[in-house]
Design a protein around this motif. Sequence first.
Motif, PDB file in Angstrom:
ATOM      1  N   ASP A  95      -0.733  -4.176   7.731  1.00 15.24           N
ATOM      2  CA  ASP A  95      -2.168  -4.085   7.471  1.00 15.24           C
ATOM      3  C   ASP A  95      -2.915  -5.387   7.687  1.00 15.24           C
ATOM      4  O   ASP A  95      -4.065  -5.528   7.262  1.00 15.24           O
TER       5      ASP A  95
ATOM      6  N   GLN B  86       0.842  -1.191   0.000  1.00 13.30           N
ATOM      7  CA  GLN B  86       0.000   0.000   0.000  1.00 13.30           C
ATOM      8  C   GLN B  86       0.878   1.242   0.000  1.00 13.30           C
ATOM      9  O   GLN B  86       1.991   1.232   0.533  1.00 13.30           O
TER      10      GLN B  86
ATOM     11  N   GLN C 134      -1.004   4.288  -7.725  1.00 16.05           N
ATOM     12  CA  GLN C 134      -1.007   4.858  -6.381  1.00 16.05           C
ATOM     13  C   GLN C 134      -0.452   6.280  -6.392  1.00 16.05           C
ATOM     14  O   GLN C 134      -1.017   7.180  -5.751  1.00 16.05           O
TER      15      GLN C 134
ATOM     16  N   THR D 162      -2.984  -6.584   1.316  1.00 16.68           N
ATOM     17  CA  THR D 162      -2.277  -6.583   0.029  1.00 16.68           C
ATOM     18  C   THR D 162      -1.472  -7.876  -0.091  1.00 16.68           C
ATOM     19  O   THR D 162      -1.224  -8.570   0.898  1.00 16.68           O
TER      20      THR D 162
END
Length: 242
Positions: free
Chosen positions: A201, A101, A135, A183
Amino acid sequence: MAARLALLATALLTLPLGTRAFAVDVRFDPVAPGIYAHIGDKGARTALNEGLNANIGLIVAPGGAILIDSGATVSSARDIHAAVKRITPLPVKWVINTGGQDHRWLGNSYFAALGAELIAHTSARADMQARGGDQLQALQQTLGGKADGTTPMLPTRLIEGRDAVLDLGGIKLEVRHRGAAHTPGDLMVRVPSANTVFSGDVVYVERMLGVIPVSNTRTWLEAFDALAEWNPAIIVPGHGAV
């Protein structure tokens, strides 16, 4: 009163753009001896937080500082570095990206320029290659000039498989990867000496888990099991309070 208001207005108008008044407030608080965490905003990415709405970790080893993630932009990476220097005079020697991310790795180039080694799981590197351009484009639209100078830089030291041990600067770290969670390259990092885990995460606190197209809820459950096997005393989640 009018005179005071005039002085205040003058002071505000003469603040130079780009000063700390307009920068994200990065602060590392202790969670265990030699281990620190910055708790990021729990809301969305904004120009005010420079896209840094996630937690960042810091481990102070005898041989240098270890960062857990590098921020979303070169600007937020600079703020992270300033916060590190308030904790230790040691240089940042290693950056571990816990996933693909944006706020986990788009600050890499800043720390690489300082000589830091960039570490991630091989699945994270592939995810960064696939999504990094999108991103950065999304951050540029959200942050405007706050994203200037940010260049995607991939990690150079890759971890393969499910479990590994890293010896960085005199501290041993255990890392676990159980496939995609939020992810594809989500990595959990444990400091055995303090039984403290940086979950990346894999764990969110005080907000909903972020299930996105690259997430995998089946292997995410395996990551939860692997985390439970450690039976950590302290978990620094990817988002939310320790």
